[in-house]
Design a protein around this motif. Structure first.
Motif, PDB file in Angstrom:
ATOM      1  N   UNK A  33     -18.643  54.813  62.582  1.00  0.00           N
ATOM      2  CA  UNK A  33     -18.389  56.134  61.995  1.00  0.00           C
ATOM      3  C   UNK A  33     -17.237  56.146  60.999  1.00  0.00           C
ATOM      4  N   UNK A  34     -16.542  55.052  60.835  1.00  0.00           N
ATOM      5  CA  UNK A  34     -15.471  54.981  59.838  1.00  0.00           C
ATOM      6  C   UNK A  34     -14.118  55.375  60.383  1.00  0.00           C
ATOM      7  N   UNK A  35     -13.285  55.872  59.464  1.00  0.00           N
ATOM      8  CA  UNK A  35     -11.902  56.216  59.807  1.00  0.00           C
ATOM      9  C   UNK A  35     -11.824  57.545  60.551  1.00  0.00           C
ATOM     10  N   UNK A  36     -11.014  57.563  61.605  1.00  0.00           N
ATOM     11  CA  UNK A  36     -10.790  58.767  62.413  1.00  0.00           C
ATOM     12  C   UNK A  36      -9.287  58.976  62.545  1.00  0.00           C
ATOM     13  N   UNK A  37      -8.824  60.163  62.212  1.00  0.00           N
ATOM     14  CA  UNK A  37      -7.428  60.539  62.440  1.00  0.00           C
ATOM     15  C   UNK A  37      -7.452  61.622  63.510  1.00  0.00           C
ATOM     16  N   UNK A  38      -6.877  61.306  64.675  1.00  0.00           N
ATOM     17  CA  UNK A  38      -6.969  62.202  65.826  1.00  0.00           C
ATOM     18  C   UNK A  38      -5.587  62.626  66.299  1.00  0.00           C
ATOM     19  N   UNK A  39      -5.473  63.882  66.691  1.00  0.00           N
ATOM     20  CA  UNK A  39      -4.255  64.374  67.335  1.00  0.00           C
ATOM     21  C   UNK A  39      -4.316  63.930  68.793  1.00  0.00           C
ATOM     22  N   UNK A  40      -3.214  63.411  69.301  1.00  0.00           N
ATOM     23  CA  UNK A  40      -3.175  62.906  70.668  1.00  0.00           C
ATOM     24  C   UNK A  40      -2.083  63.626  71.438  1.00  0.00           C
ATOM     25  N   UNK A  41      -2.342  63.808  72.713  1.00  0.00           N
ATOM     26  CA  UNK A  41      -1.357  64.434  73.590  1.00  0.00           C
ATOM     27  C   UNK A  41      -1.356  63.692  74.913  1.00  0.00           C
ATOM     28  N   UNK A  42      -0.199  63.172  75.302  1.00  0.00           N
ATOM     29  CA  UNK A  42      -0.042  62.507  76.586  1.00  0.00           C
ATOM     30  C   UNK A  42       0.381  63.515  77.637  1.00  0.00           C
ATOM     31  N   UNK A  43      -0.332  63.560  78.740  1.00  0.00           N
ATOM     32  CA  UNK A  43      -0.069  64.533  79.794  1.00  0.00           C
ATOM     33  C   UNK A  43       0.148  63.828  81.120  1.00  0.00           C
ATOM     34  N   UNK A  44       1.215  64.192  81.822  1.00  0.00           N
ATOM     35  CA  UNK A  44       1.431  63.667  83.170  1.00  0.00           C
ATOM     36  C   UNK A  44       0.473  64.357  84.125  1.00  0.00           C
ATOM     37  N   UNK A  45       0.049  63.634  85.148  1.00  0.00           N
ATOM     38  CA  UNK A  45      -0.844  64.189  86.154  1.00  0.00           C
ATOM     39  C   UNK A  45      -0.002  64.604  87.354  1.00  0.00           C
ATOM     40  N   UNK A  46      -0.007  65.886  87.684  1.00  0.00           N
ATOM     41  CA  UNK A  46       0.827  66.398  88.777  1.00  0.00           C
ATOM     42  C   UNK A  46       0.394  65.832  90.123  1.00  0.00           C
ATOM     43  N   UNK A  59      -9.587  68.104  64.474  1.00  0.00           N
ATOM     44  CA  UNK A  59      -9.640  69.474  63.956  1.00  0.00           C
ATOM     45  C   UNK A  59     -11.099  69.878  63.791  1.00  0.00           C
ATOM     46  N   UNK A  60     -11.520  71.030  64.364  1.00  0.00           N
ATOM     47  CA  UNK A  60     -12.916  71.447  64.234  1.00  0.00           C
ATOM     48  C   UNK A  60     -13.335  71.546  62.763  1.00  0.00           C
ATOM     49  N   UNK A  61     -14.518  71.011  62.465  1.00  0.00           N
ATOM     50  CA  UNK A  61     -15.047  71.054  61.113  1.00  0.00           C
ATOM     51  C   UNK A  61     -14.541  69.954  60.202  1.00  0.00           C
ATOM     52  N   UNK A  62     -13.634  69.093  60.696  1.00  0.00           N
ATOM     53  CA  UNK A  62     -13.085  68.016  59.877  1.00  0.00           C
ATOM     54  C   UNK A  62     -14.004  66.799  59.900  1.00  0.00           C
ATOM     55  N   UNK A  64     -13.166  63.728  60.875  1.00  0.00           N
ATOM     56  CA  UNK A  64     -13.067  63.036  62.167  1.00  0.00           C
ATOM     57  C   UNK A  64     -13.883  63.722  63.265  1.00  0.00           C
ATOM     58  N   UNK A  65     -13.948  65.057  63.261  1.00  0.00           N
ATOM     59  CA  UNK A  65     -14.740  65.772  64.261  1.00  0.00           C
ATOM     60  C   UNK A  65     -16.219  65.431  64.092  1.00  0.00           C
ATOM     61  N   UNK A  66     -16.668  65.352  62.841  1.00  0.00           N
ATOM     62  CA  UNK A  66     -18.059  64.976  62.572  1.00  0.00           C
ATOM     63  C   UNK A  66     -18.319  63.541  63.013  1.00  0.00           C
ATOM     64  N   UNK A  67     -17.316  62.670  62.887  1.00  0.00           N
ATOM     65  CA  UNK A  67     -17.470  61.283  63.321  1.00  0.00           C
ATOM     66  C   UNK A  67     -17.507  61.140  64.834  1.00  0.00           C
ATOM     67  N   UNK A  68     -16.840  62.039  65.548  1.00  0.00           N
ATOM     68  CA  UNK A  68     -16.834  61.962  67.012  1.00  0.00           C
ATOM     69  C   UNK A  68     -18.169  62.404  67.622  1.00  0.00           C
ATOM     70  N   UNK A  69     -18.913  63.267  66.926  1.00  0.00           N
ATOM     71  CA  UNK A  69     -20.180  63.773  67.477  1.00  0.00           C
ATOM     72  C   UNK A  69     -21.177  62.670  67.805  1.00  0.00           C
ATOM     73  N   UNK A  70     -21.458  61.722  66.888  1.00  0.00           N
ATOM     74  CA  UNK A  70     -22.399  60.655  67.268  1.00  0.00           C
ATOM     75  C   UNK A  70     -21.861  59.778  68.398  1.00  0.00           C
ATOM     76  N   UNK A  71     -20.556  59.554  68.414  1.00  0.00           N
ATOM     77  CA  UNK A  71     -19.986  58.727  69.485  1.00  0.00           C
ATOM     78  C   UNK A  71     -20.163  59.416  70.837  1.00  0.00           C
ATOM     79  N   UNK A  72     -19.951  60.730  70.877  1.00  0.00           N
ATOM     80  CA  UNK A  72     -20.111  61.476  72.134  1.00  0.00           C
ATOM     81  C   UNK A  72     -21.570  61.460  72.583  1.00  0.00           C
ATOM     82  N   UNK A  73     -22.504  61.641  71.652  1.00  0.00           N
ATOM     83  CA  UNK A  73     -23.920  61.649  72.046  1.00  0.00           C
ATOM     84  C   UNK A  73     -24.363  60.267  72.497  1.00  0.00           C
ATOM     85  N   UNK A  74     -23.854  59.200  71.864  1.00  0.00           N
ATOM     86  CA  UNK A  74     -24.202  57.841  72.301  1.00  0.00           C
ATOM     87  C   UNK A  74     -23.666  57.578  73.703  1.00  0.00           C
TER      88      UNK A  74
END
Length: 95
Positions: A33-46, A59-62, A64-74
């Motif tokens: 799917x090419x280049x993906x720029x993703x926002x990441x957030x590290x969260x501790x598990x309580x 970001x919705x509609x970006x 990278x979001x379009x690139x994640x769709x085929x990966x999620x369906x696969x």
């Protein structure tokens, strides 16, 4: 030490305090799917001290979001055919 429910009780200095979420941007190149720029957030598990999760979002509609769709369906199609393997079988964290 007194329980925290008693009046005047203070938390111990050894009590782990929750860390604020860790936010950063990560860039990936995926061969399908090419280049993906993703926002990441590290969260501790309580429920599991010392265990953290990292959440990647686009970001919705970006692009990278379009690139994640085929990966999620696969991934969903693969899990429908083949149940997920335990972490030790796929080289993940071992108990």
């Amino acid at each position: 030490m007194r329980p925290l429910t008693e009046p005047g009780a203070r938390p111990s200095r050894r009590t782990p305090r929750p860390r604020p979420p860790c936010r950063f941007v990560r860039r990936f190149h995926h061969r399908a799917v090419g280049d993906l720029t993703l926002a990441c957030e590290g969260l501790d598990t309580a429920a599991e001290p010392g265990l953290a999760r990292t959440v990647h979002t686009a970001e919705p509609g970006s692009a990278p979001a379009a690139g994640l769709c085929p990966l999620a369906s696969w991934a969903a199609a693969r899990e429908a055919v083949e149940p997920p393997r335990p972490p030790s079988a796929r080289g993940g964290i071992r108990a």
